[in-house]
Scaffold this motif. Structure first.
Motif, PDB file in Angstrom:
ATOM      1  N   GLY A 216       8.411  22.013 -58.261  1.00  0.00           N
ATOM      2  CA  GLY A 216       9.332  22.083 -59.399  1.00  0.00           C
ATOM      3  C   GLY A 216      10.716  21.569 -59.081  1.00  0.00           C
ATOM      4  O   GLY A 216      11.714  22.013 -59.658  1.00  0.00           O
ATOM      5  N   TYR A 218      13.155  19.008 -59.685  1.00  0.00           N
ATOM      6  CA  TYR A 218      13.423  17.928 -60.635  1.00  0.00           C
ATOM      7  C   TYR A 218      14.807  17.303 -60.461  1.00  0.00           C
ATOM      8  O   TYR A 218      15.228  16.484 -61.275  1.00  0.00           O
ATOM      9  CB  TYR A 218      13.252  18.461 -62.061  1.00  0.00           C
ATOM     10  CG  TYR A 218      11.853  18.987 -62.311  1.00  0.00           C
ATOM     11  CD1 TYR A 218      10.749  18.129 -62.257  1.00  0.00           C
ATOM     12  CD2 TYR A 218      11.631  20.339 -62.557  1.00  0.00           C
ATOM     13  CE1 TYR A 218       9.463  18.608 -62.456  1.00  0.00           C
ATOM     14  CE2 TYR A 218      10.349  20.825 -62.759  1.00  0.00           C
ATOM     15  CZ  TYR A 218       9.270  19.958 -62.702  1.00  0.00           C
ATOM     16  OH  TYR A 218       7.996  20.434 -62.893  1.00  0.00           O
ATOM     17  N   LYS A 264      13.639  26.236 -54.203  1.00  0.00           N
ATOM     18  CA  LYS A 264      12.286  26.091 -54.745  1.00  0.00           C
ATOM     19  C   LYS A 264      11.342  25.556 -53.668  1.00  0.00           C
ATOM     20  O   LYS A 264      10.186  26.004 -53.549  1.00  0.00           O
ATOM     21  CB  LYS A 264      12.292  25.145 -55.942  1.00  0.00           C
ATOM     22  CG  LYS A 264      12.978  25.700 -57.183  1.00  0.00           C
ATOM     23  CD  LYS A 264      12.995  24.659 -58.294  1.00  0.00           C
ATOM     24  CE  LYS A 264      13.680  25.177 -59.545  1.00  0.00           C
ATOM     25  NZ  LYS A 264      13.730  24.157 -60.624  1.00  0.00           N
TER      26      LYS A 264
END
Length: 374
Positions: A216, A218, A264
Protein backbone atom coordinates in the motif's frame (compact mmCIF):
# COMPACT_ATOMS: atom_id res chain seq x y z
CA UNK A 1 48.83 -2.90 62.99
CA UNK A 2 49.61 0.41 61.24
CA UNK A 3 50.06 -1.43 57.96
CA UNK A 4 46.66 -3.06 58.27
CA UNK A 5 45.03 0.29 59.05
CA UNK A 6 46.76 1.85 56.05
CA UNK A 7 45.54 -0.93 53.79
CA UNK A 8 42.01 -0.55 55.13
CA UNK A 9 42.20 3.24 54.64
CA UNK A 10 43.44 2.90 51.04
CA UNK A 11 40.80 0.29 50.29
CA UNK A 12 38.12 2.56 51.71
CA UNK A 13 39.31 5.47 49.57
CA UNK A 14 39.27 3.32 46.45
CA UNK A 15 35.74 2.14 47.21
CA UNK A 16 34.68 5.74 47.71
CA UNK A 17 36.25 6.82 44.43
CA UNK A 18 34.59 3.89 42.65
CA UNK A 19 31.19 4.85 44.07
CA UNK A 20 31.66 8.47 43.04
CA UNK A 21 32.83 7.43 39.57
CA UNK A 22 29.86 5.10 39.13
CA UNK A 23 27.49 7.82 40.26
CA UNK A 24 29.11 10.29 37.83
CA UNK A 25 28.82 7.84 34.92
CA UNK A 26 25.16 7.19 35.72
CA UNK A 27 24.43 10.89 36.14
CA UNK A 28 26.39 12.34 33.25
CA UNK A 29 27.03 9.37 31.00
CA UNK A 30 23.44 8.48 30.32
CA UNK A 31 20.01 9.95 29.87
CA UNK A 32 16.82 8.63 31.45
CA UNK A 33 14.64 11.47 30.14
CA UNK A 34 13.13 11.93 33.60
CA UNK A 35 12.77 15.62 32.76
CA UNK A 36 10.17 14.84 30.09
CA UNK A 37 6.57 15.16 31.24
CA UNK A 38 3.24 13.80 30.06
CA UNK A 39 2.38 10.69 28.07
CA UNK A 40 4.68 8.96 25.59
CA UNK A 41 3.55 11.15 22.69
CA UNK A 42 4.18 14.33 24.68
CA UNK A 43 7.59 13.09 25.80
CA UNK A 44 8.59 12.22 22.24
CA UNK A 45 7.42 15.63 21.03
CA UNK A 46 9.25 17.54 23.75
CA UNK A 47 12.46 15.60 23.18
CA UNK A 48 12.34 15.95 19.40
CA UNK A 49 11.49 19.67 19.49
CA UNK A 50 14.52 20.30 21.69
CA UNK A 51 16.72 18.06 19.54
CA UNK A 52 15.62 19.82 16.36
CA UNK A 53 16.41 23.24 17.81
CA UNK A 54 19.84 22.15 19.07
CA UNK A 55 20.96 20.12 16.04
CA UNK A 56 19.20 22.03 13.25
CA UNK A 57 17.26 18.90 12.31
CA UNK A 58 15.45 19.32 9.03
CA UNK A 59 13.10 16.52 8.02
CA UNK A 60 10.33 14.27 9.32
CA UNK A 61 10.24 11.85 12.26
CA UNK A 62 7.75 9.07 12.92
CA UNK A 63 7.58 6.76 15.94
CA UNK A 64 5.16 3.82 16.00
CA UNK A 65 4.11 1.11 18.46
CA UNK A 66 2.60 -2.13 17.22
CA UNK A 67 2.47 -0.68 13.72
CA UNK A 68 0.44 2.39 14.72
CA UNK A 69 1.72 5.96 14.83
CA UNK A 70 2.57 7.32 18.29
CA UNK A 71 4.30 10.49 17.16
CA UNK A 72 4.99 12.19 13.85
CA UNK A 73 6.17 15.66 13.00
CA UNK A 74 7.91 17.61 10.25
CA UNK A 75 10.72 20.06 10.98
CA UNK A 76 12.28 22.79 8.87
CA UNK A 77 11.87 23.12 5.14
CA UNK A 78 11.42 20.89 2.12
CA UNK A 79 12.37 23.96 0.09
CA UNK A 80 14.06 26.58 2.24
CA UNK A 81 14.33 29.15 -0.54
CA UNK A 82 10.58 29.14 -1.17
CA UNK A 83 9.58 28.60 2.46
CA UNK A 84 7.93 25.20 1.83
CA UNK A 85 7.83 23.30 5.15
CA UNK A 86 8.58 19.64 5.67
CA UNK A 87 5.30 17.85 6.30
CA UNK A 88 4.29 14.28 7.09
CA UNK A 89 3.76 13.52 3.41
CA UNK A 90 7.02 15.11 2.18
CA UNK A 91 9.02 12.74 -0.05
CA UNK A 92 12.72 12.12 0.59
CA UNK A 93 15.54 10.15 -0.91
CA UNK A 94 15.90 7.18 1.45
CA UNK A 95 19.37 6.28 0.10
CA UNK A 96 20.64 2.92 1.42
CA UNK A 97 17.34 1.96 3.01
CA UNK A 98 16.73 0.86 -0.59
CA UNK A 99 18.92 -2.18 0.08
CA UNK A 100 16.28 -3.93 2.15
CA UNK A 101 13.85 -3.71 -0.79
CA UNK A 102 16.39 -5.53 -2.93
CA UNK A 103 16.85 -8.15 -0.22
CA UNK A 104 13.07 -8.66 0.03
CA UNK A 105 12.92 -9.09 -3.76
CA UNK A 106 15.65 -11.75 -3.73
CA UNK A 107 13.93 -13.69 -0.93
CA UNK A 108 10.59 -13.53 -2.75
CA UNK A 109 12.21 -14.96 -5.87
CA UNK A 110 13.80 -17.66 -3.75
CA UNK A 111 10.37 -18.52 -2.34
CA UNK A 112 9.10 -18.81 -5.93
CA UNK A 113 11.86 -21.34 -6.64
CA UNK A 114 13.55 -19.07 -9.18
CA UNK A 115 16.86 -18.78 -7.34
CA UNK A 116 18.66 -19.70 -4.13
CA UNK A 117 20.72 -17.37 -1.96
CA UNK A 118 23.38 -20.09 -2.00
CA UNK A 119 23.62 -19.95 -5.81
CA UNK A 120 26.84 -18.67 -7.41
CA UNK A 121 26.18 -15.55 -9.47
CA UNK A 122 27.71 -17.27 -12.51
CA UNK A 123 24.35 -19.00 -12.77
CA UNK A 124 22.77 -15.65 -13.67
CA UNK A 125 25.62 -13.52 -15.04
CA UNK A 126 27.85 -15.06 -17.68
CA UNK A 127 31.61 -14.48 -17.78
CA UNK A 128 31.75 -12.64 -14.47
CA UNK A 129 35.25 -12.96 -12.92
CA UNK A 130 35.14 -15.52 -10.09
CA UNK A 131 31.38 -15.66 -10.54
CA UNK A 132 31.47 -19.33 -9.54
CA UNK A 133 32.90 -18.32 -6.15
CA UNK A 134 30.61 -15.37 -5.37
CA UNK A 135 27.16 -16.33 -4.06
CA UNK A 136 24.00 -14.26 -3.82
CA UNK A 137 24.41 -14.57 -0.04
CA UNK A 138 27.84 -12.93 -0.32
CA UNK A 139 26.34 -9.98 -2.21
CA UNK A 140 23.52 -9.60 0.31
CA UNK A 141 25.94 -9.57 3.28
CA UNK A 142 28.62 -7.28 1.77
CA UNK A 143 31.16 -10.09 1.76
CA UNK A 144 31.57 -10.64 -2.00
CA UNK A 145 34.87 -8.82 -2.54
CA UNK A 146 33.63 -7.04 -5.69
CA UNK A 147 35.28 -3.71 -6.53
CA UNK A 148 33.51 -0.39 -6.00
CA UNK A 149 31.97 0.67 -9.31
CA UNK A 150 31.59 4.27 -8.08
CA UNK A 151 35.37 4.62 -8.34
CA UNK A 152 35.41 3.22 -11.87
CA UNK A 153 32.86 5.35 -13.71
CA UNK A 154 31.59 8.90 -14.04
CA UNK A 155 28.64 8.75 -11.64
CA UNK A 156 27.11 11.94 -13.03
CA UNK A 157 26.38 10.14 -16.31
CA UNK A 158 23.60 7.60 -16.95
CA UNK A 159 24.59 3.96 -17.06
CA UNK A 160 22.60 0.99 -18.32
CA UNK A 161 22.56 -2.25 -16.37
CA UNK A 162 24.29 -4.00 -19.27
CA UNK A 163 27.07 -1.40 -19.34
CA UNK A 164 27.44 -1.68 -15.56
CA UNK A 165 27.82 -5.46 -15.72
CA UNK A 166 30.36 -5.14 -18.56
CA UNK A 167 32.32 -2.70 -16.41
CA UNK A 168 32.35 -5.13 -13.48
CA UNK A 169 33.45 -8.01 -15.70
CA UNK A 170 36.77 -6.18 -16.13
CA UNK A 171 37.47 -5.93 -12.38
CA UNK A 172 39.36 -8.15 -9.97
CA UNK A 173 38.09 -9.20 -6.54
CA UNK A 174 39.42 -7.24 -3.58
CA UNK A 175 39.30 -10.30 -1.31
CA UNK A 176 38.10 -13.89 -1.30
CA UNK A 177 34.27 -14.07 -1.24
CA UNK A 178 32.85 -14.70 2.22
CA UNK A 179 36.15 -14.00 4.00
CA UNK A 180 35.39 -10.49 5.26
CA UNK A 181 32.87 -7.67 5.42
CA UNK A 182 33.19 -4.56 3.27
CA UNK A 183 30.11 -2.43 2.71
CA UNK A 184 29.35 -2.56 -1.01
CA UNK A 185 26.78 -0.54 -2.92
CA UNK A 186 28.04 -2.32 -6.03
CA UNK A 187 27.00 -5.71 -4.67
CA UNK A 188 23.40 -4.56 -4.41
CA UNK A 189 23.47 -3.16 -7.93
CA UNK A 190 24.55 -6.60 -9.12
CA UNK A 191 21.61 -8.04 -7.17
CA UNK A 192 19.29 -5.65 -9.05
CA UNK A 193 20.59 -7.12 -12.31
CA UNK A 194 19.92 -10.66 -11.02
CA UNK A 195 16.36 -9.62 -10.08
CA UNK A 196 15.82 -8.44 -13.65
CA UNK A 197 17.30 -11.60 -15.16
CA UNK A 198 15.28 -13.97 -12.97
CA UNK A 199 11.95 -12.10 -12.86
CA UNK A 200 11.86 -10.85 -16.44
CA UNK A 201 10.96 -7.38 -15.18
CA UNK A 202 13.03 -4.28 -14.58
CA UNK A 203 13.95 -4.19 -10.91
CA UNK A 204 11.89 -0.99 -10.56
CA UNK A 205 8.78 -2.66 -11.95
CA UNK A 206 9.46 -5.62 -9.68
CA UNK A 207 9.53 -3.35 -6.62
CA UNK A 208 6.29 -1.71 -7.77
CA UNK A 209 4.43 -4.95 -8.44
CA UNK A 210 5.69 -7.08 -5.57
CA UNK A 211 6.47 -4.62 -2.75
CA UNK A 212 5.05 -1.12 -3.20
CA UNK A 213 1.53 -2.16 -4.28
CA UNK A 214 1.08 -5.10 -1.86
CA UNK A 215 2.26 -2.92 1.04
CA UNK A 216 0.00 0.00 0.00
CA UNK A 217 2.92 2.35 -0.68
CA UNK A 218 1.43 4.93 -3.03
CA UNK A 219 3.99 7.68 -2.43
CA UNK A 220 7.13 5.69 -3.17
CA UNK A 221 9.08 6.02 -6.42
CA UNK A 222 12.36 5.23 -8.11
CA UNK A 223 12.78 8.50 -9.94
CA UNK A 224 12.53 12.10 -8.72
CA UNK A 225 10.46 13.12 -11.74
CA UNK A 226 7.57 11.06 -10.40
CA UNK A 227 7.44 12.73 -6.97
CA UNK A 228 4.77 15.23 -5.96
CA UNK A 229 6.21 16.73 -2.78
CA UNK A 230 9.96 16.26 -3.07
CA UNK A 231 12.33 17.64 -0.42
CA UNK A 232 15.38 19.42 -1.81
CA UNK A 233 18.72 18.36 -0.35
CA UNK A 234 20.90 20.56 1.86
CA UNK A 235 24.29 20.38 3.56
CA UNK A 236 24.05 22.25 6.86
CA UNK A 237 21.09 24.05 5.26
CA UNK A 238 23.08 25.10 2.23
CA UNK A 239 21.50 23.87 -0.99
CA UNK A 240 23.47 21.14 -2.73
CA UNK A 241 23.67 20.29 -6.40
CA UNK A 242 22.87 16.61 -6.89
CA UNK A 243 25.66 14.93 -8.82
CA UNK A 244 25.04 11.20 -9.13
CA UNK A 245 22.72 10.10 -11.91
CA UNK A 246 19.90 8.00 -10.49
CA UNK A 247 20.85 5.07 -12.73
CA UNK A 248 24.14 4.85 -10.82
CA UNK A 249 22.16 4.10 -7.62
CA UNK A 250 20.22 1.12 -8.94
CA UNK A 251 19.22 -1.43 -6.34
CA UNK A 252 20.91 0.27 -3.42
CA UNK A 253 20.00 3.95 -3.18
CA UNK A 254 17.43 5.20 -5.67
CA UNK A 255 14.10 4.94 -3.82
CA UNK A 256 12.16 8.07 -2.79
CA UNK A 257 9.51 7.65 -0.09
CA UNK A 258 7.65 9.07 2.92
CA UNK A 259 7.61 8.12 6.60
CA UNK A 260 4.08 6.71 6.30
CA UNK A 261 4.96 4.53 3.32
CA UNK A 262 8.03 3.21 5.11
CA UNK A 263 5.90 2.35 8.13
CA UNK A 264 3.54 0.45 5.81
CA UNK A 265 6.56 -1.33 4.35
CA UNK A 266 7.92 -2.32 7.75
CA UNK A 267 4.48 -3.45 8.91
CA UNK A 268 4.10 -5.58 5.77
CA UNK A 269 7.42 -7.28 6.52
CA UNK A 270 6.71 -7.90 10.20
CA UNK A 271 3.15 -9.10 9.47
CA UNK A 272 4.41 -11.61 6.85
CA UNK A 273 2.63 -9.91 3.95
CA UNK A 274 5.74 -9.70 1.78
CA UNK A 275 7.69 -12.69 3.05
CA UNK A 276 6.98 -15.84 5.05
CA UNK A 277 7.92 -15.99 8.72
CA UNK A 278 10.93 -18.16 7.88
CA UNK A 279 12.09 -15.72 5.21
CA UNK A 280 11.77 -12.77 7.58
CA UNK A 281 13.89 -14.66 10.09
CA UNK A 282 16.44 -15.39 7.38
CA UNK A 283 16.57 -11.71 6.40
CA UNK A 284 16.91 -10.54 10.02
CA UNK A 285 19.65 -13.00 11.00
CA UNK A 286 23.10 -11.46 11.46
CA UNK A 287 25.67 -13.36 9.39
CA UNK A 288 28.82 -11.24 9.60
CA UNK A 289 30.17 -8.49 11.87
CA UNK A 290 29.37 -5.09 10.37
CA UNK A 291 30.57 -2.92 13.28
CA UNK A 292 33.38 -3.00 15.83
CA UNK A 293 33.29 -5.81 18.39
CA UNK A 294 30.33 -7.39 16.61
CA UNK A 295 27.93 -4.80 18.02
CA UNK A 296 26.07 -4.96 14.75
CA UNK A 297 25.95 -7.89 12.37
CA UNK A 298 24.68 -7.72 8.82
CA UNK A 299 21.71 -9.74 7.66
CA UNK A 300 20.04 -9.29 4.29
CA UNK A 301 19.63 -5.54 3.80
CA UNK A 302 19.61 -4.85 7.55
CA UNK A 303 22.02 -4.37 10.41
CA UNK A 304 21.02 -6.62 13.31
CA UNK A 305 21.72 -6.24 17.04
CA UNK A 306 20.65 -7.78 20.34
CA UNK A 307 23.01 -6.33 22.93
CA UNK A 308 23.75 -3.16 24.89
CA UNK A 309 23.47 -0.98 21.78
CA UNK A 310 19.83 -2.07 21.46
CA UNK A 311 19.01 -2.12 25.19
CA UNK A 312 19.27 -5.91 25.18
CA UNK A 313 16.35 -6.12 22.73
CA UNK A 314 16.34 -7.56 19.17
CA UNK A 315 16.76 -4.72 16.67
CA UNK A 316 16.96 -4.37 12.91
CA UNK A 317 18.20 -1.04 11.61
CA UNK A 318 19.60 0.58 8.51
CA UNK A 319 20.58 4.10 7.69
CA UNK A 320 21.04 5.88 4.41
CA UNK A 321 23.21 8.75 3.24
CA UNK A 322 23.38 10.70 -0.02
CA UNK A 323 24.43 14.30 -0.68
CA UNK A 324 21.71 16.36 1.00
CA UNK A 325 19.89 13.43 2.61
CA UNK A 326 20.00 11.10 5.60
CA UNK A 327 17.62 8.36 6.66
CA UNK A 328 17.15 5.69 9.29
CA UNK A 329 14.66 2.94 10.05
CA UNK A 330 14.99 1.14 13.37
CA UNK A 331 12.58 -1.57 14.45
CA UNK A 332 12.70 -3.31 17.81
CA UNK A 333 11.05 -6.38 16.39
CA UNK A 334 9.84 -8.06 19.60
CA UNK A 335 8.62 -4.82 21.14
CA UNK A 336 7.27 -3.54 17.79
CA UNK A 337 8.67 -0.08 18.46
CA UNK A 338 9.55 1.50 15.10
CA UNK A 339 11.39 4.76 14.47
CA UNK A 340 11.70 6.31 11.01
CA UNK A 341 13.85 9.37 10.37
CA UNK A 342 14.01 11.10 6.97
CA UNK A 343 16.10 14.24 6.61
CA UNK A 344 17.05 16.58 3.78
CA UNK A 345 19.84 18.26 5.75
CA UNK A 346 23.01 16.19 5.60
CA UNK A 347 25.66 16.77 8.24
CA UNK A 348 27.75 15.08 10.91
CA UNK A 349 24.81 14.05 13.10
CA UNK A 350 24.15 10.34 13.62
CA UNK A 351 20.78 9.02 12.44
CA UNK A 352 21.11 5.82 14.46
CA UNK A 353 21.72 7.77 17.65
CA UNK A 354 18.54 9.77 17.11
CA UNK A 355 16.43 6.71 16.27
CA UNK A 356 17.61 4.66 19.22
CA UNK A 357 17.24 7.52 21.69
CA UNK A 358 13.65 8.09 20.55
CA UNK A 359 13.08 4.35 20.99
CA UNK A 360 14.57 4.51 24.50
CA UNK A 361 11.75 6.84 25.54
CA UNK A 362 9.15 4.32 24.36
CA UNK A 363 10.99 1.40 25.95
CA UNK A 364 11.68 3.21 29.23
CA UNK A 365 15.40 2.53 28.88
CA UNK A 366 18.45 4.55 29.85
CA UNK A 367 20.36 5.87 26.82
CA UNK A 368 24.10 5.67 27.47
CA UNK A 369 26.68 8.03 26.00
CA UNK A 370 28.49 5.24 24.13
CA UNK A 371 25.35 4.24 22.25
CA UNK A 372 25.55 7.38 20.15
CA UNK A 373 28.73 6.28 18.37
CA UNK A 374 27.21 3.35 16.43
Amino acid sequence: MRIKKSVIWIFGVLIGVLILFTAAVITFGSTVHSDLKGNIQQKLGAFMDKKADANQFNGVVLVAKDGKVLFEKGYGFANSEEGVPNQIDTEFRIASLTKSFTAVSILQLENQGKLKTSDPISKYIANFPNGDKITIHDLLTHSSGVADHLKLTDTTQPITMAAFIDLMRKQKLEFSPGSEYKYSNTGYMILADIIETVSGESYGDYYQDHIFKPAGMYHTYLRKAETKKFALGYENMRKITERDDESQLAGYGDIISTVHDLLKYNNAIQNDKLLSTLQVEKMETGYIDSASWGIFKYGYGWNVADNFISFGRPLIEHNGSLPGYKSDLADFVKDRVTVIVLSNNHGTWNTGELSRELASICLGKRFWFYQKYF
